[in-house]
Write an enzyme that holds these catalytic residues in place. Structure first.
Site, PDB file in Angstrom:
ATOM      1  CG  HIS A   1      -1.918  -6.290   1.420  1.00 41.50           C
ATOM      2  ND1 HIS A   1      -1.868  -6.074   0.106  1.00 41.50           N
ATOM      3  CD2 HIS A   1      -1.674  -5.651   2.149  1.00 41.50           C
ATOM      4  CE1 HIS A   1      -1.333  -4.774   0.204  1.00 41.50           C
ATOM      5  NE2 HIS A   1      -0.994  -4.263   1.472  1.00 41.50           N
TER       6      HIS A   1
ATOM      7  CG  HIS B   1      -2.206  -0.949   0.896  1.00 39.91           C
ATOM      8  ND1 HIS B   1      -2.672  -1.338   1.847  1.00 39.91           N
ATOM      9  CD2 HIS B   1      -2.663  -1.463  -0.065  1.00 39.91           C
ATOM     10  CE1 HIS B   1      -3.907  -2.381   1.622  1.00 39.91           C
ATOM     11  NE2 HIS B   1      -3.504  -2.181   0.202  1.00 39.91           N
TER      12      HIS B   1
ATOM     13  CB  CYS C   1       4.381  -8.782  11.640  1.00 37.61           C
ATOM     14  SG  CYS C   1       4.882  -7.167  10.907  1.00 37.61           S
TER      15      CYS C   1
ATOM     16  CD  GLU D   1      -2.513  -8.987   7.423  1.00 41.53           C
ATOM     17  OE1 GLU D   1      -2.332 -10.107   8.522  1.00 41.53           O
ATOM     18  OE2 GLU D   1      -2.144  -7.991   7.406  1.00 41.53           O
TER      19      GLU D   1
ATOM     20  CB  SER E   1      -0.519   1.910   4.607  1.00 38.85           C
ATOM     21  OG  SER E   1       0.494   1.679   5.645  1.00 38.85           O
ATOM     22  CB  SER E   2      -3.475  -1.556   8.000  1.00 33.55           C
ATOM     23  OG  SER E   2      -3.846  -1.952   9.201  1.00 33.55           O
TER      24      SER E   2
ATOM     25  CB  THR F   1       0.667  -9.192  10.339  1.00 35.55           C
ATOM     26  OG1 THR F   1       0.335  -8.412   9.201  1.00 35.55           O
ATOM     27  CG2 THR F   1       0.312 -10.742  10.052  1.00 35.55           C
TER      28      THR F   1
ATOM     29  CB  SER G   1       3.944  -0.281   2.264  1.00 35.31           C
ATOM     30  OG  SER G   1       2.795   0.605   2.889  1.00 35.31           O
TER      31      SER G   1
ATOM     32  CB  CYS H   1       3.899 -10.866   4.342  1.00 37.95           C
ATOM     33  SG  CYS H   1       5.277 -10.654   5.689  1.00 37.95           S
TER      34      CYS H   1
END
EC number: 1.17.7.4
Length: 316
Positions: free
Chosen positions: A80, A47, A201, A132, A229-230, A171, A274, A102
């Protein structure tokens, strides 16, 4: 010419690219080298508009669904992760595909399947509609995974058997918010099984820890990252919760709201997983144009994680 006002710039570390993003971008670049353009990519590989535009210039074609891809060109699945139905559809069409999911997301997929095979109903902590979350929930038949986004959702969720439950998480969530949701699940369903620690993560955790360290020191925090982007959006939230009165997401230097920053004496800067370092440097340069900047690196962890690209791209 008037002297520039002094500014302390706290640069958070770790910041920016994580190992999963690095690997995903490499996969697209190596696929273009191996097969030539066009190479199709289902969903933005990561993202970040700057990254996606750069890959598009090299010959990557970004689509949202597999149906938009021709049978005779390679397709890459984004970092994702994707529902099981996607590789199955690609195989049915005899397409060449490379999965850039990932490895830390794949680990969550395996966990969900293992619990389901053991007869446990799955609960996922995540954001509805995020690719995701869609990918992880899509590892099991539709309706098999229940989604909770908040502590309030935990009270409403209806399960088959409170004694036969397990949970996984997205994550890229807020570490602190997720702890609260896990605590609510464990309070309501004492028998629920989960990972030893949440599936959040290492990179998400490290970037949030670094923001917790810099946020109280600075008058403002800028997170370099994309609005979709989360993990970048979570960094803004973490900054605001940890004593920074002005925390903002910027895609690049041109998005900085200078009027909102008038009178500041210190700024903290970080970047989502990202966002390339190039964009961080661009933001720092923009501050150097206006201020006499003193950079202070605030490092809370050192990352040495690397992921291999899939074998199909490592062979000639």
């Amino acid at each position: 010419m008037a002297a520039k006002p002094p500014l302390t710039l706290y640069l958070a570390a770790p910041r920016g690219f994580c190992a999963g993003v690095d690997r995903a971008i490499k996969i697209v670049e190596m696929a273009l080298e191996k097969w030539g353009a066009p190479v199709y990519v289902r969903h933005e590989i990561v993202h970040n508009k700057f990254v996606v535009d750069g890959l598009r210039d090299k010959g990557a074609v970004f689509v949202e669904e597999l149906e938009e891809c021709p049978d005779d060109r390679p397709v890459i699945f984004s970092a994702h992760g994707v529902p099981k139905s996607v590789p199955a559809a690609a195989e049915a069409r005899q397409m060449v595909y490379v999965d850039a999911t990932c490895p830390l997301v794949s680990k969550v997929h395996i966990e969900a399947q293992r619990h389901a095979e053991a007869g446990l109903q799955m609960i996922m902590i995540g954001h509805k509609g995020h690719p995701e979350t869609v990918g992880t929930m899509g590892q099991l038949p539709e309706g098999e995974v229940l989604l909770v986004e908040t502590v309030e959702d935990v009270a409403q969720v209806e399960v088959r058997d409170p004694e036969r439950l397990a949970f996984v998480t997205q994550t890229t969530l807020s570490v602190d918010d997720t702890k609260d949701i896990v605590a609510a699940l464990q309070a309501r369903f004492p028998a629920i099984v989960g990972p030893h620690k949440e599936d959040i993560c290492y990179a998400t955790t490290n970037r949030q820890e670094a923001v917790k360290e810099v946020a109280p020191k600075a008058d403002a925090l800028l997170v370099v990252g994309a609005p979709n982007s989360s993990n970048s959006r979570r960094l803004v939230e973490v900054g605001a919760k940890n004593g920074c009165s002005y925390a903002q997401l910027v895609q690049r230097a041109e998005n900085i709201d200078w009027r909102a920053l008038e009178g500041i004496q210190s700024i903290a800067i970080t970047a989502g997983a990202s966002a390339p370092e190039l964009l961080v440097n661009e933001v720092i340069d923009a501050f150097r144009d206006r201020y006499e900047v003193t950079v202070e690196l605030v490092e809370t962890a050192v990352e040495r994680v690397e992921f291999k690209v899939p074998r199909v791209l490592r062979t000639a």
